[in-house]
Design a protein around this motif. Structure first.
Motif: not given
Length: 169
Positions: A3, A35, A72, A74, A85, A114, A131
């Motif tokens: 992240d 993420t 991913l 966001k 997302d 995350s 997720v």
């Protein structure tokens, strides 16, 4: 899991340009899942922030092309009625949406999401299921946070909403 906490809620950068380059070149290719939020994805790609879902998906694919196993992006910083997302993996693309809740209690939402995904993976869930479950849990934590009376300004989400209710629940 990576992240990339790179930009403060105020929009101020938290990493110098050389650190961003190191993150992009050395850490990102080692990540099973990256993420980033919208501003972080843009900074990693040296592009403007995504505005549309098509932009988000394109940036997720571009980040995955840099070596992450999955990405991913966001969309909490977006402006649509829903918070969307996008997950891009070798198997394809999947969207996860939840109604956007107007609140000031959003401090740490990206890190929290995350971490919840990592917890789902640790329980043996497949990535898309981890997720999906994390997104549902975080949405409830954001809504429940309005009942907390902690600090001032941007408060945290209610991480323990499933275990103990906030004052007005």
């Amino acid at each position: 899991m990576l992240d990339p906490v790179m930009i403060a809620a105020s929009g101020d950068p938290l990493l110098r340009d050389d650190a961003v380059a190191t993150l992009r070149e050395l850490l990102l290719p080692r990540a099973m899942l990256l993420t980033p939020n919208l501003p972080e994805a843009a900074r990693l790609l040296d592009e403007p922030q995504a505005v549309t879902r098509a932009d988000m998906e394109r940036q997720a694919h571009a980040l995955r092309a840099l070596g992450a196993g999955a990405v991913l992006v966001k969309g909490g910083h977006g402006t649509e009625a829903d918070s969307a997302d996008v997950l891009v993996t070798a198997a394809g693309t999947e969207w996860f949406t939840a109604p956007r809740h107007a609140t000031q209690n959003t401090h740490g939402t990206g890190c929290t999401l995350s971490s919840a995904i990592a917890a789902g993976l640790a329980k043996g869930l497949a990535l898309p299921q981890a997720v999906a479950e994390a997104k549902v849990w975080l949405t409830a934590a954001i809504v429940a946070a309005d009942g907390l009376a902690i600090g001032g300004g941007h408060g945290p989400v209610h991480h323990f909403h499933a275990l103990w209710p906030a004052a007005d629940d």
